[in-house]
Design a protein around this motif. Structure first.
Motif, PDB file in Angstrom:
ATOM      1  N   THR A  29       0.787  -1.235   0.000  1.00 48.74           N
ATOM      2  CA  THR A  29       0.000   0.000   0.000  1.00 48.74           C
ATOM      3  C   THR A  29       0.819   1.287   0.000  1.00 48.74           C
ATOM      4  O   THR A  29       0.294   2.331  -0.350  1.00 48.74           O
ATOM      5  N   THR A  30       2.074   1.216   0.393  1.00 46.77           N
ATOM      6  CA  THR A  30       2.904   2.415   0.472  1.00 46.77           C
ATOM      7  C   THR A  30       3.669   2.618  -0.831  1.00 46.77           C
ATOM      8  O   THR A  30       4.313   1.690  -1.323  1.00 46.77           O
ATOM      9  N   GLU A  31       3.585   3.811  -1.361  1.00 39.54           N
ATOM     10  CA  GLU A  31       4.322   4.114  -2.586  1.00 39.54           C
ATOM     11  C   GLU A  31       5.826   4.098  -2.316  1.00 39.54           C
ATOM     12  O   GLU A  31       6.288   4.501  -1.242  1.00 39.54           O
ATOM     13  N   ALA A  41      13.197   3.713   6.209  1.00 38.63           N
ATOM     14  CA  ALA A  41      12.533   2.810   5.267  1.00 38.63           C
ATOM     15  C   ALA A  41      13.436   2.525   4.070  1.00 38.63           C
ATOM     16  O   ALA A  41      13.475   1.393   3.574  1.00 38.63           O
ATOM     17  N   LYS A  42      14.155   3.534   3.631  1.00 39.77           N
ATOM     18  CA  LYS A  42      15.095   3.347   2.517  1.00 39.77           C
ATOM     19  C   LYS A  42      16.170   2.328   2.897  1.00 39.77           C
ATOM     20  O   LYS A  42      16.560   1.484   2.091  1.00 39.77           O
ATOM     21  N   ALA A  43      16.618   2.381   4.137  1.00 40.94           N
ATOM     22  CA  ALA A  43      17.625   1.421   4.608  1.00 40.94           C
ATOM     23  C   ALA A  43      17.072  -0.009   4.580  1.00 40.94           C
ATOM     24  O   ALA A  43      17.807  -0.958   4.270  1.00 40.94           O
ATOM     25  N   MET A  60      11.218   6.585 -11.590  1.00 43.18           N
ATOM     26  CA  MET A  60      10.049   6.260 -12.414  1.00 43.18           C
ATOM     27  C   MET A  60       9.054   5.386 -11.643  1.00 43.18           C
ATOM     28  O   MET A  60       7.885   5.313 -11.997  1.00 43.18           O
ATOM     29  N   ALA A  61       9.509   4.749 -10.578  1.00 41.25           N
ATOM     30  CA  ALA A  61       8.658   3.844  -9.800  1.00 41.25           C
ATOM     31  C   ALA A  61       8.150   4.491  -8.508  1.00 41.25           C
ATOM     32  O   ALA A  61       7.497   3.821  -7.705  1.00 41.25           O
ATOM     33  N   SER A  63       5.681   6.286  -7.728  1.00 40.45           N
ATOM     34  CA  SER A  63       4.238   6.240  -7.466  1.00 40.45           C
ATOM     35  C   SER A  63       3.696   4.806  -7.424  1.00 40.45           C
ATOM     36  O   SER A  63       2.494   4.596  -7.280  1.00 40.45           O
ATOM     37  N   MET A  64       4.587   3.831  -7.527  1.00 41.47           N
ATOM     38  CA  MET A  64       4.186   2.419  -7.476  1.00 41.47           C
ATOM     39  C   MET A  64       4.508   1.846  -6.102  1.00 41.47           C
ATOM     40  O   MET A  64       5.313   2.405  -5.358  1.00 41.47           O
ATOM     41  N   THR A  65       3.889   0.734  -5.784  1.00 44.12           N
ATOM     42  CA  THR A  65       4.241   0.013  -4.562  1.00 44.12           C
ATOM     43  C   THR A  65       5.256  -1.081  -4.923  1.00 44.12           C
ATOM     44  O   THR A  65       5.427  -1.417  -6.098  1.00 44.12           O
ATOM     45  N   LEU A  66       5.890  -1.639  -3.917  1.00 47.41           N
ATOM     46  CA  LEU A  66       6.809  -2.751  -4.177  1.00 47.41           C
ATOM     47  C   LEU A  66       6.055  -3.951  -4.737  1.00 47.41           C
ATOM     48  O   LEU A  66       6.576  -4.675  -5.587  1.00 47.41           O
ATOM     49  N   LYS A  67       4.827  -4.140  -4.299  1.00 46.93           N
ATOM     50  CA  LYS A  67       4.005  -5.233  -4.830  1.00 46.93           C
ATOM     51  C   LYS A  67       3.747  -5.010  -6.318  1.00 46.93           C
ATOM     52  O   LYS A  67       3.779  -5.959  -7.105  1.00 46.93           O
ATOM     53  N   ASP A  68       3.538  -3.746  -6.732  1.00 46.18           N
ATOM     54  CA  ASP A  68       3.358  -3.429  -8.155  1.00 46.18           C
ATOM     55  C   ASP A  68       4.616  -3.756  -8.952  1.00 46.18           C
ATOM     56  O   ASP A  68       4.555  -4.297 -10.053  1.00 46.18           O
ATOM     57  N   VAL A  69       5.766  -3.427  -8.391  1.00 41.09           N
ATOM     58  CA  VAL A  69       7.046  -3.610  -9.078  1.00 41.09           C
ATOM     59  C   VAL A  69       7.416  -5.089  -9.176  1.00 41.09           C
ATOM     60  O   VAL A  69       8.157  -5.490 -10.070  1.00 41.09           O
ATOM     61  N   GLN A  70       6.870  -5.884  -8.294  1.00 40.06           N
ATOM     62  CA  GLN A  70       7.194  -7.311  -8.271  1.00 40.06           C
ATOM     63  C   GLN A  70       6.976  -7.972  -9.638  1.00 40.06           C
ATOM     64  O   GLN A  70       7.749  -8.828 -10.036  1.00 40.06           O
ATOM     65  N   GLN A  71       5.963  -7.565 -10.364  1.00 39.42           N
ATOM     66  CA  GLN A  71       5.678  -8.176 -11.664  1.00 39.42           C
ATOM     67  C   GLN A  71       6.802  -7.947 -12.679  1.00 39.42           C
ATOM     68  O   GLN A  71       6.957  -8.716 -13.615  1.00 39.42           O
ATOM     69  N   TYR A  72       7.587  -6.891 -12.491  1.00 37.80           N
ATOM     70  CA  TYR A  72       8.681  -6.586 -13.414  1.00 37.80           C
ATOM     71  C   TYR A  72       9.994  -7.248 -13.004  1.00 37.80           C
ATOM     72  O   TYR A  72      10.925  -7.326 -13.809  1.00 37.80           O
ATOM     73  N   SER A  73      10.070  -7.692 -11.776  1.00 28.54           N
ATOM     74  CA  SER A  73      11.285  -8.335 -11.281  1.00 28.54           C
ATOM     75  C   SER A  73      10.920  -9.458 -10.309  1.00 28.54           C
ATOM     76  O   SER A  73      11.321  -9.452  -9.149  1.00 28.54           O
TER      77      SER A  73
END
Length: 94
Positions: A29-31, A41-43, A60-61, A63-73
């Motif tokens: 849920t967190t961008e 959090a960055k750490a 570029m990412a 505004s995405m969540t880590l769950k969103d990015v998961q599909q690309y990696s």
């Protein structure tokens, strides 16, 4: 004076509930931008996904969540990695 006015005044003077003040970040849920803007959090991201925050394309990412990015990696950002990140993020105060 009506009881509801007194109750409203008392509620307005009360501090925020503890749960509202200590809500944790979440990989679903967190961008990413919010995670990058918080050094703690960055750490956590750097710990679990080394090099991610230094990647030239990370902005570029934002505004995405880590769950969103998961599909690309999916090989690097696995469900296990997301769970570990969530566990560490839950220890942080937002």
């Amino acid at each position: 004076m009506k009881k509801w006015i007194i109750a409203a005044a008392l509620m307005a003077m009360s501090p925020m509930p503890a749960f509202a003040q200590t809500a944790a970040y979440s990989t679903s849920t967190t961008e990413i931008g919010a995670l990058l803007d918080d050094p703690a959090a960055k750490a956590v991201l750097d710990k679990h996904v080394p090099g991610m925050t230094a990647n030239d394309q990370i902005d570029m990412a934002r505004s995405m969540t880590l769950k969103d990015v998961q599909q690309y990696s999916p090989d690097e950002i696995t469900d296990k990695v997301l769970a570990a990140i969530d566990a560490d993020l839950a220890k942080l105060k937002k």
